[in-house]
Design a protein around this motif. Structure first.
Motif, PDB file in Angstrom:
ATOM      1  N   LYS A 216      -9.921   8.765   0.188  1.00 39.12           N
ATOM      2  CA  LYS A 216      -9.696   9.951   1.040  1.00 39.12           C
ATOM      3  C   LYS A 216      -8.923   9.611   2.311  1.00 39.12           C
ATOM      4  N   PHE A 217      -8.821   8.312   2.634  1.00 37.85           N
ATOM      5  CA  PHE A 217      -8.274   7.947   3.945  1.00 37.85           C
ATOM      6  C   PHE A 217      -7.069   7.015   3.868  1.00 37.85           C
ATOM      7  N   LEU A 218      -6.454   6.887   2.679  1.00 37.13           N
ATOM      8  CA  LEU A 218      -5.299   5.993   2.542  1.00 37.13           C
ATOM      9  C   LEU A 218      -4.027   6.645   3.077  1.00 37.13           C
ATOM     10  N   SER A 219      -3.199   5.845   3.739  1.00 35.06           N
ATOM     11  CA  SER A 219      -1.874   6.286   4.166  1.00 35.06           C
ATOM     12  C   SER A 219      -0.934   6.266   2.953  1.00 35.06           C
ATOM     13  N   PRO A 220       0.261   6.896   3.099  1.00 37.29           N
ATOM     14  CA  PRO A 220       1.140   7.078   1.931  1.00 37.29           C
ATOM     15  C   PRO A 220       1.483   5.808   1.146  1.00 37.29           C
ATOM     16  N   LYS A 221       1.885   4.739   1.838  1.00 36.58           N
ATOM     17  CA  LYS A 221       2.305   3.547   1.080  1.00 36.58           C
ATOM     18  C   LYS A 221       1.118   2.826   0.458  1.00 36.58           C
ATOM     19  N   ALA A 222      -0.002   2.810   1.176  1.00 32.59           N
ATOM     20  CA  ALA A 222      -1.199   2.187   0.621  1.00 32.59           C
ATOM     21  C   ALA A 222      -1.646   2.959  -0.622  1.00 32.59           C
TER      22      ALA A 222
ATOM     23  N   SER B   7      -0.711   0.204  -8.838  1.00 26.46           N
ATOM     24  CA  SER B   7      -1.324  -1.064  -9.219  1.00 26.46           C
ATOM     25  C   SER B   7      -2.492  -0.847 -10.182  1.00 26.46           C
ATOM     26  N   LEU B   8      -3.348   0.106  -9.876  1.00 22.87           N
ATOM     27  CA  LEU B   8      -4.546   0.302 -10.716  1.00 22.87           C
ATOM     28  C   LEU B   8      -4.225   1.050 -12.001  1.00 22.87           C
ATOM     29  N   GLY B   9      -3.302   1.998 -11.934  1.00 20.69           N
ATOM     30  CA  GLY B   9      -2.850   2.672 -13.147  1.00 20.69           C
ATOM     31  C   GLY B   9      -3.929   3.507 -13.826  1.00 20.69           C
ATOM     32  N   LEU B  10      -3.595   3.962 -15.019  1.00 16.81           N
ATOM     33  CA  LEU B  10      -4.480   4.889 -15.727  1.00 16.81           C
ATOM     34  C   LEU B  10      -5.790   4.231 -16.147  1.00 16.81           C
ATOM     35  N   GLU B  11      -5.765   2.901 -16.336  1.00 13.32           N
ATOM     36  CA  GLU B  11      -6.985   2.189 -16.732  1.00 13.32           C
ATOM     37  C   GLU B  11      -8.116   2.473 -15.749  1.00 13.32           C
ATOM     38  N   TYR B  12      -7.748   2.623 -14.472  1.00 15.42           N
ATOM     39  CA  TYR B  12      -8.752   2.887 -13.427  1.00 15.42           C
ATOM     40  C   TYR B  12      -8.563   4.268 -12.810  1.00 15.42           C
TER      41      TYR B  12
ATOM     42  N   THR C  12      -6.600 -10.806   0.764  1.00 11.33           N
ATOM     43  CA  THR C  12      -5.771 -10.044   1.699  1.00 11.33           C
ATOM     44  C   THR C  12      -4.354 -10.615   1.694  1.00 11.33           C
ATOM     45  N   THR C  13      -4.260 -11.933   1.645  1.00 11.41           N
ATOM     46  CA  THR C  13      -2.958 -12.584   1.547  1.00 11.41           C
ATOM     47  C   THR C  13      -2.292 -12.268   0.208  1.00 11.41           C
ATOM     48  N   ARG C  14      -3.093 -12.369  -0.861  1.00  6.07           N
ATOM     49  CA  ARG C  14      -2.522 -12.246  -2.205  1.00  6.07           C
ATOM     50  C   ARG C  14      -2.076 -10.820  -2.553  1.00  6.07           C
ATOM     51  N   VAL C  15      -2.784  -9.810  -2.020  1.00  8.09           N
ATOM     52  CA  VAL C  15      -2.451  -8.439  -2.439  1.00  8.09           C
ATOM     53  C   VAL C  15      -1.057  -8.017  -1.969  1.00  8.09           C
ATOM     54  N   VAL C  16      -0.571  -8.636  -0.894  1.00  9.76           N
ATOM     55  CA  VAL C  16       0.769  -8.300  -0.392  1.00  9.76           C
ATOM     56  C   VAL C  16       1.790  -9.394  -0.702  1.00  9.76           C
ATOM     57  N   ASP C  17       1.415 -10.369  -1.522  1.00  4.14           N
ATOM     58  CA  ASP C  17       2.301 -11.487  -1.849  1.00  4.14           C
ATOM     59  C   ASP C  17       3.218 -11.081  -3.008  1.00  4.14           C
ATOM     60  N   THR C  18       4.453 -10.751  -2.653  1.00  2.61           N
ATOM     61  CA  THR C  18       5.366 -10.227  -3.675  1.00  2.61           C
ATOM     62  C   THR C  18       5.848 -11.303  -4.654  1.00  2.61           C
ATOM     63  N   SER C  19       5.474 -12.572  -4.387  1.00  2.00           N
ATOM     64  CA  SER C  19       5.844 -13.608  -5.361  1.00  2.00           C
ATOM     65  C   SER C  19       4.843 -13.661  -6.513  1.00  2.00           C
ATOM     66  N   LEU C  20       3.707 -12.977  -6.353  1.00  2.25           N
ATOM     67  CA  LEU C  20       2.699 -12.973  -7.417  1.00  2.25           C
ATOM     68  C   LEU C  20       3.008 -11.890  -8.444  1.00  2.25           C
ATOM     69  N   SER C  21       2.421 -12.046  -9.622  1.00  5.67           N
ATOM     70  CA  SER C  21       2.642 -11.057 -10.676  1.00  5.67           C
ATOM     71  C   SER C  21       1.908  -9.759 -10.350  1.00  5.67           C
ATOM     72  N   THR C  22       2.326  -8.688 -11.015  1.00  6.20           N
ATOM     73  CA  THR C  22       1.663  -7.385 -10.871  1.00  6.20           C
ATOM     74  C   THR C  22       0.179  -7.513 -11.171  1.00  6.20           C
ATOM     75  N   GLU C  23      -0.127  -8.300 -12.207  1.00  2.00           N
ATOM     76  CA  GLU C  23      -1.523  -8.472 -12.619  1.00  2.00           C
ATOM     77  C   GLU C  23      -2.337  -9.203 -11.551  1.00  2.00           C
ATOM     78  N   GLN C  24      -1.744 -10.247 -10.958  1.00  2.23           N
ATOM     79  CA  GLN C  24      -2.460 -10.996  -9.916  1.00  2.23           C
ATOM     80  C   GLN C  24      -2.684 -10.143  -8.670  1.00  2.23           C
ATOM     81  N   ARG C  25      -1.697  -9.302  -8.349  1.00  2.00           N
ATOM     82  CA  ARG C  25      -1.878  -8.434  -7.171  1.00  2.00           C
ATOM     83  C   ARG C  25      -2.909  -7.341  -7.460  1.00  2.00           C
ATOM     84  N   GLN C  26      -2.968  -6.875  -8.710  1.00  2.00           N
ATOM     85  CA  GLN C  26      -4.014  -5.901  -9.055  1.00  2.00           C
ATOM     86  C   GLN C  26      -5.390  -6.552  -8.934  1.00  2.00           C
ATOM     87  N   GLU C  27      -5.470  -7.817  -9.401  1.00  2.00           N
ATOM     88  CA  GLU C  27      -6.745  -8.550  -9.310  1.00  2.00           C
ATOM     89  C   GLU C  27      -7.155  -8.700  -7.840  1.00  2.00           C
ATOM     90  N   ALA C  28      -6.194  -9.030  -6.984  1.00  2.00           N
ATOM     91  CA  ALA C  28      -6.477  -9.170  -5.548  1.00  2.00           C
ATOM     92  C   ALA C  28      -6.980  -7.841  -4.964  1.00  2.00           C
TER      93      ALA C  28
END
Ligand code: DCM
Ligand code: DCM
Ligand code: ZN
Ligand code: ZN
Length: 289
Positions: free
Chosen positions: A15-21, A28-33, A94-110
């Protein structure tokens, strides 16, 4: 928390997320979640008993070696020197979720770990060493033999008031808490809730920033805890001295005045951590709370 507590933290945050978040969370979470932090929040508990994720089990708590109810405290050097506790886990993800060198899957896990751990750090018995966070203190909840950890705060008391007051639904509960944040009794508390919201380390403890990581300036893999998770941990740990361990001498904790005393604490902790989860992601993805 059990699954209900975690889902509610996630639904409040939505309910409180800003647009980019919000946009990152949804893609990231997609239809699975269902593109929501609610359904994704319990994942970290679902996997912690799997061999592939056994390393993550200690990340759900910090064993604060204090002495409740006489004396409460959390110290990162005393309680998390190994770097395998919820304080360092939040820093790591917190570091990993914004780390664009990581895979989509790793950032979803973060993201799923942050979603979960910002919830757990608000549970007073997840920031307490005594009797393995209360797991080794036997207790009765609603007629069933269980332990102080599970019975009282994680889910026992929640299950009872969820059924009685919130149609047994995490979404209904989260909507009620969000309403209290937007226009009700929690509204005046929100600025205090966010008095710590920087995702950086404190200046006197700075080894690297998220920007350093993004720019690849620092390769040291040691995870130094951040300032805000320590503030949050101390706040929930204080409830071990003001309520949780004060009087547990009831024949059934979940149907006694222990439960009526616990409910307002649980509801504020869930609402607050949901609100903080949103603010944390807003700082990471939109630059401010
Ligand atoms: N991992 C993590 N935190 C790190 C590094 C790795 O949680 N700082 C996780 C991501 C994967 C697993 O460990 O689930 C293996 O990662 P890798 O293949 O990068 O070693
Ligand atoms: N837990 C905790 N502190 C510990 C050990 C466990 O807060 N020192 C939490 C994690 C789970 C619950 O207690 O929410 C049960 O843990 P387990 O299944 O590992 O016994
Ligand atoms: Zn627990
Ligand atoms: Zn957990």
């Amino acid at each position: 928390w059990g699954a209900i507590g975690h889902e509610t933290v996630g639904y409040v945050a939505m309910k409180f997320l800003s647009p980019k978040a919000l946009s990152f969370v949804q893609s990231s979470l997609g239809l699975e979640y269902s593109e929501s932090l609610g359904p994704a929040a319990p994942w970290a508990d679902d996997v912690r008993y799997e061999a592939a994720f056994s390393w993550s089990a200690p990340f759900h708590f910090v064993d604060a070696e204090d002495n409740p109810p006489t004396s409460c405290s959390v110290e990162q050097m005393r309680d998390c020197s190994s770097g395998t506790c919820i304080l360092s886990a939040i820093a790591n993800y917190t570091t990993r979720v914004v780390d664009t060198s990581l895979s989509t899957e790793q950032r979803q896990e973060a993201l799923k770990f942050i979603d979960h751990f910002i919830g757990d750090i608000g549970q007073p018995l997840h920031v307490e060493a005594v009797e393995v966070g209360g797991n080794d203190i036997s207790a009765v909840c609603n007629g069933e033999r269980t332990n102080l950890h599970a019975c009282t705060i994680d889910s026992g008391i929640i299950n009872i008031f969820l059924k009685a007051q919130y149609s047994n639904s995490a979404i209904v509960w989260a909507n009620a808490l969000s309403q209290r944040i937007q226009t009700g009794d929690f509204k005046s508390l929100t600025s205090t809730w966010l008095s710590c919201s920087s995702t950086a380390e404190p200046v006197n403890n700075r080894r690297r920033s998220i920007e350093d990581d993004i720019n690849g300036l620092v390769s040291d893999a040691t995870i130094t805890p951040l300032e805000c998770p320590l503030v949050w941990a101390r706040e929930s740990n204080a409830y071990d001295c003001s309520f949780v361990f004060i009087d547990t001498g009831f024949s059934d904790l979940c149907t006694s005045s222990y439960a009526t005393g616990a409910q307002p604490i649980i509801e504020e902790q869930i609402a607050k951590q949901g609100y903080r989860l949103a603010a944390w992601l807003n700082v990471l993805f939109d630059g401010s709370t």
